[in-house]
Motif scaffolding. Sequence first.
Motif, PDB file in Angstrom:
ATOM      1  N   ALA A 426       0.830  -1.208   0.000  1.00  0.00           N
ATOM      2  CA  ALA A 426       0.000   0.000   0.000  1.00  0.00           C
ATOM      3  C   ALA A 426       0.866   1.261   0.000  1.00  0.00           C
ATOM      4  O   ALA A 426       0.576   2.238  -0.695  1.00  0.00           O
ATOM      5  CB  ALA A 426      -0.919  -0.008   1.222  1.00  0.00           C
ATOM      6  N   ALA A 427       1.962   1.244   0.760  1.00  0.00           N
ATOM      7  CA  ALA A 427       2.859   2.410   0.787  1.00  0.00           C
ATOM      8  C   ALA A 427       3.542   2.608  -0.561  1.00  0.00           C
ATOM      9  O   ALA A 427       3.752   3.730  -1.012  1.00  0.00           O
ATOM     10  CB  ALA A 427       3.912   2.225   1.892  1.00  0.00           C
ATOM     11  N   THR A 428       3.913   1.511  -1.227  1.00  0.00           N
ATOM     12  CA  THR A 428       4.534   1.617  -2.552  1.00  0.00           C
ATOM     13  C   THR A 428       3.570   2.234  -3.557  1.00  0.00           C
ATOM     14  O   THR A 428       3.943   3.101  -4.367  1.00  0.00           O
ATOM     15  CB  THR A 428       4.979   0.224  -3.020  1.00  0.00           C
ATOM     16  N   GLU A 429       2.317   1.797  -3.513  1.00  0.00           N
ATOM     17  CA  GLU A 429       1.306   2.351  -4.426  1.00  0.00           C
ATOM     18  C   GLU A 429       1.073   3.834  -4.147  1.00  0.00           C
ATOM     19  O   GLU A 429       0.944   4.642  -5.077  1.00  0.00           O
ATOM     20  CB  GLU A 429       0.007   1.565  -4.261  1.00  0.00           C
ATOM     21  N   LYS A 433       1.670   7.246  -6.676  1.00  0.00           N
ATOM     22  CA  LYS A 433       0.620   8.209  -7.005  1.00  0.00           C
ATOM     23  C   LYS A 433       0.975   9.615  -6.520  1.00  0.00           C
ATOM     24  O   LYS A 433       0.406  10.596  -7.010  1.00  0.00           O
ATOM     25  CB  LYS A 433      -0.696   7.785  -6.353  1.00  0.00           C
ATOM     26  N   LEU A 434       1.897   9.734  -5.538  1.00  0.00           N
ATOM     27  CA  LEU A 434       2.099  10.997  -4.835  1.00  0.00           C
ATOM     28  C   LEU A 434       2.588  12.112  -5.766  1.00  0.00           C
ATOM     29  O   LEU A 434       2.075  13.232  -5.726  1.00  0.00           O
ATOM     30  CB  LEU A 434       3.104  10.794  -3.691  1.00  0.00           C
ATOM     31  N   ASP A 435       3.566  11.825  -6.636  1.00  0.00           N
ATOM     32  CA  ASP A 435       4.111  12.893  -7.490  1.00  0.00           C
ATOM     33  C   ASP A 435       3.051  13.476  -8.412  1.00  0.00           C
ATOM     34  O   ASP A 435       2.980  14.690  -8.620  1.00  0.00           O
ATOM     35  CB  ASP A 435       5.290  12.333  -8.306  1.00  0.00           C
ATOM     36  N   GLY A 436       2.213  12.576  -9.005  1.00  0.00           N
ATOM     37  CA  GLY A 436       1.165  13.069  -9.897  1.00  0.00           C
ATOM     38  C   GLY A 436       0.159  13.959  -9.175  1.00  0.00           C
ATOM     39  O   GLY A 436      -0.248  15.004  -9.679  1.00  0.00           O
ATOM     40  N   VAL A 437      -0.222  13.550  -7.948  1.00  0.00           N
ATOM     41  CA  VAL A 437      -1.185  14.352  -7.181  1.00  0.00           C
ATOM     42  C   VAL A 437      -0.576  15.698  -6.798  1.00  0.00           C
ATOM     43  O   VAL A 437      -1.240  16.742  -6.847  1.00  0.00           O
ATOM     44  CB  VAL A 437      -1.617  13.562  -5.923  1.00  0.00           C
ATOM     45  N   ARG A 438       0.713  15.694  -6.415  1.00  0.00           N
ATOM     46  CA  ARG A 438       1.369  16.951  -6.048  1.00  0.00           C
ATOM     47  C   ARG A 438       1.473  17.890  -7.232  1.00  0.00           C
ATOM     48  O   ARG A 438       1.302  19.119  -7.078  1.00  0.00           O
ATOM     49  CB  ARG A 438       2.749  16.664  -5.481  1.00  0.00           C
ATOM     50  N   GLU A 439       1.783  17.348  -8.410  1.00  0.00           N
ATOM     51  CA  GLU A 439       1.845  18.206  -9.590  1.00  0.00           C
ATOM     52  C   GLU A 439       0.475  18.821  -9.883  1.00  0.00           C
ATOM     53  O   GLU A 439       0.380  20.016 -10.209  1.00  0.00           O
ATOM     54  CB  GLU A 439       2.342  17.401 -10.780  1.00  0.00           C
ATOM     55  N   ARG A 440      -0.582  18.013  -9.754  1.00  0.00           N
ATOM     56  CA  ARG A 440      -1.930  18.563  -9.982  1.00  0.00           C
ATOM     57  C   ARG A 440      -2.272  19.601  -8.910  1.00  0.00           C
ATOM     58  O   ARG A 440      -2.924  20.615  -9.197  1.00  0.00           O
ATOM     59  CB  ARG A 440      -2.966  17.434  -9.977  1.00  0.00           C
ATOM     60  N   LEU A 581      -7.296  18.053  -3.489  1.00  0.00           N
ATOM     61  CA  LEU A 581      -5.962  17.560  -3.886  1.00  0.00           C
ATOM     62  C   LEU A 581      -4.972  17.668  -2.729  1.00  0.00           C
ATOM     63  O   LEU A 581      -4.118  16.785  -2.550  1.00  0.00           O
ATOM     64  CB  LEU A 581      -5.463  18.364  -5.090  1.00  0.00           C
ATOM     65  N   LYS A 582      -5.057  18.737  -1.948  1.00  0.00           N
ATOM     66  CA  LYS A 582      -4.135  18.916  -0.828  1.00  0.00           C
ATOM     67  C   LYS A 582      -4.341  17.826   0.219  1.00  0.00           C
ATOM     68  O   LYS A 582      -3.380  17.259   0.756  1.00  0.00           O
ATOM     69  CB  LYS A 582      -4.346  20.301  -0.218  1.00  0.00           C
ATOM     70  N   ALA A 583      -5.632  17.518   0.502  1.00  0.00           N
ATOM     71  CA  ALA A 583      -5.914  16.461   1.476  1.00  0.00           C
ATOM     72  C   ALA A 583      -5.438  15.105   0.950  1.00  0.00           C
ATOM     73  O   ALA A 583      -4.850  14.297   1.692  1.00  0.00           O
ATOM     74  CB  ALA A 583      -7.418  16.424   1.773  1.00  0.00           C
ATOM     75  N   GLU A 584      -5.709  14.851  -0.332  1.00  0.00           N
ATOM     76  CA  GLU A 584      -5.264  13.579  -0.918  1.00  0.00           C
ATOM     77  C   GLU A 584      -3.749  13.472  -0.898  1.00  0.00           C
ATOM     78  O   GLU A 584      -3.180  12.414  -0.586  1.00  0.00           O
ATOM     79  CB  GLU A 584      -5.782  13.469  -2.351  1.00  0.00           C
ATOM     80  N   SER A 585      -3.060  14.568  -1.209  1.00  0.00           N
ATOM     81  CA  SER A 585      -1.588  14.570  -1.202  1.00  0.00           C
ATOM     82  C   SER A 585      -1.046  14.306   0.189  1.00  0.00           C
ATOM     83  O   SER A 585      -0.095  13.538   0.371  1.00  0.00           O
ATOM     84  CB  SER A 585      -1.072  15.909  -1.721  1.00  0.00           C
TER      85      SER A 585
END
Length: 991
Positions: A426-429, A433-440, A581-585
Amino acid sequence: MRLHRLEVAAFGPYAGREVVDFDKLGADGLFLLHGDTGAGKTTLLDAVAFALFGAVPGARGQVKRLRCDLASAETATEVVLELTVQRQRMRIIRSPEYQRPKLRGEGHTTQQAKAALHWVGDVPNGQPAEGVSRIDEVARTVQRLLGMSAEQFFQVVLLPQGEFARFLRAETVEREQLLERLFDTRRFADVERWFRELRTAKGREIEKHRQSVREWLARFAQTAGVELVEQAGKEWVEHIEEQARTTAAEAERRSKAANVEREKAEATWHDRRVRAERVRRVLAARDSLDRLAAQSKQRSEWTEELGSARRADTVTRLANAADRQEQRATEARETEVLARDAVVAVGFADPDADVLTLRERAGAFREEAGALTGLVAEAERQQRDRKRMIDLAELATYASAQATAIGEKLEGLPDRLRELRTDRDAATEARAKLDGVREREVEVGELLSAANDLPRLEKALHEAKGAEQEAIEAHLAAKAVVLDLRELRLAGMAAELAAGLDAGDACPVCGSAEHPSLALQLRETVSADEEDVAAERERRAELRRTELVTARHGAERDLAAVLDRLGGRTAEELAEHHGRLKAESAGLADVAARRERLEESVRSAEAEHEALTTERAEAEQSAATAQAERKTLAERVEERARRLEEARGDCADVAERKAQLGRVVGALDELAERRSARAAAVERLKEHRAAAEEAAFAAGFGTVDAAMSASRTVSRIDELERALAEAEAARVAAEKALAEPELADVSPDEVVDVESARLAAEHARVTAETAVAEWRDAVRREQELTELAGRFGSALAELVPAEENYAELDALTDVVNGRGQNARKMSLRSYVLAARLEEVAVAATARLRSMSQGRYAFVHSDAAGARGTRGGLGLDVLDDYSGMVRPAKTLSGGESFLASLSLALGLADVVAAETGGALLDTLFVDEGFGTLDGETLDVVMDVLDELRTGGRVVGVVSHVEELRQRIPTRLRVSKSRAGSTLKSEGGIPAA
């Protein structure tokens, strides 16, 4: 250099493989790369730079993150560039270093960077036919063919957005740094450093010369014993030398006189000593003879005592030997008694047996003890085996308990390992995803800031329109005033001419001699100064109108750009989206942060399971082995115990029985030895006593005791012999002394005064030695001062020309390094850069005049900066409309772009000529066109058209919509969630 084909795969925003055919795209000599902001237009230029040099320009090259985050794991990141340089066509394939998922197992592995260069067509001389496959060899080959470094290429071929605008407005230091990167000035810097280092070295040499002069002068003063004056020099040294020579001559005269007086006094003292010695010898001889006559009876007694002592000497030695033997016999009897008591103590029944019997019984006991040696070793082994049996029992019990405990630990490990692996996945997944969410999140944040800024931009546009309308009205009013004044002045001029006409005279305007209708003088007249003032007001109003029109265009452009970016979305929608997006990041970051710790926990749990399994097997094996070994050892101990019980007898054990026999054998041997020694001592005592009695009779003594009474010690005998010899020698010496001829006339009553003569000689000697020492010291000082004066003169002669040369070198070094007599404060390196900048200004002026329709030109300034700072790199703009030289910072946005583009093109020409590089057939201009109005854009496009002459291809990178109408050949970059893609437009088939 001409580009033919570019392929990018998983590079930047391009997730798949995209191809750009520059041969088709640049067939017309001019093409456009356009698309939305952030779609990847500049990335294509980065790909060209990366293929050639393995790096990308500007701040993007510092991130070193070139792989596309949206690319699939199977797609490799690479750039393929096909180009022609110096008539050599080649294909370069390059891949950066990046992280990719492992083919087997979990996690990521590092994909190493690669590069390869293949020749297309003919292979150049000296190059391998298969091409080059090492990164460093590819870099050297590309740089050799291009003739320029990566930094120069980025400035000359890829004209970057904003770089030259900053260069145009930069201060001297910033501009110097860029020029140093483009033009190699290291050799001039080496010259500056060489001069500085040479001056430092020569300065140290000068200081050594000066120090040498000071040291020789100080040593001269120290040797002369005088204080060193401040203005001491060559004349002072010569004066001190003359004084030293005079002092040495005077000291020599005093030394010679003192030596004569010393010789006289020493001769008198010698004569008196000789006479006194003769008187003493006569007195001593007569005293010696008188004493010997008084001791004649005592010497007779000494002679008799010495004879008796010599005869008794042999008897004394034999008697002393008998006494010593008697002492040894007594000691032998005492030790025999002790040995007998020891035999009784160990329990032997017959202690008075003879020596032979004692030795026989000791031998028998010794054989019995030797037979017990092997059983003693077995007894010791028996104790160790019994202790080993106890240890084995404890080991078996502990190993069994340990195996049971390890088994209990192993029961819960599989479930724990499964939970850890699930959390790690789960941490690997989450990390993926983290970089894409941060860019958005960043992208939506920027849009939110733009939406919040929308009211300010609308207000600015409204104010700009109002100001523009007021300026237009003011300009029209000022222009109407100028026209009215000019009309009135013309009318007034006609009246003035008419007033000066006479009938029959020719008119100065038309030449007619007839004047039918003369102009009349109006009530108001306008002077030339009034007309000039009005015209100046009209010109200022026009300038104000132009500035406000430009400001209104800028406000409209800024507002349109923000609206285009927002795409109809409101600030409330963007704020809500940004919050999600901030909460998801934040949630993904918390989960991803546990990745390394969970991975370590999984590895630890797996290692613990394997280690516990191994430990349990080892414990079970250890318990079984201990039990088997204990059973075998118990049987061996029981059999050995029966044999030891039989051998110990009445003793506690076999070792004690052997020790008892050893004590008995030792006591019997000792008693036999002591009994034999006592019998031998008694026999030798009888022999020594008989020999002493025989010697006493032979020496004339009745008994041994009489001989012992006449005996004397060695010291006493030596004393008697020495006394007799000394008395005889004294008699002979005294008689011989009195018989000497030189003592015949000496009376023992004569008195000689030696002491007064000695004192006089000593005083003369001291006086002479002092005078000689003073003379030698003066001569030595004179010689040393002469030598030091010569050394001082030599050092002074070397210092003068060295100081003159150093002064010249010091001034020249300051000039080369921009100080001293250098009025412009320019170093040699800055001077060279200023010359290069002047060439750039000349080349750029040709472009700028064409783009500005002859209004602007670059002006290079080599004047010193403010407050004496160095100059030489000034760059201003000459405005032909006003005839004034303006700072580049005063140019408007569009004018700055024209100046920056002209400067970039001029710099590209100069750098290419400087490096002697390959002909640059391909050129890219990146952004900046949005600041131009339509008329200026036409001029710039004409300049770009001129760049196409000679077969050059020019690529324009811009998102300005108007350029799509002006440049028919286009390549559009589109952006989506799947990554950016390329699409050909304007009749060019897709690559």
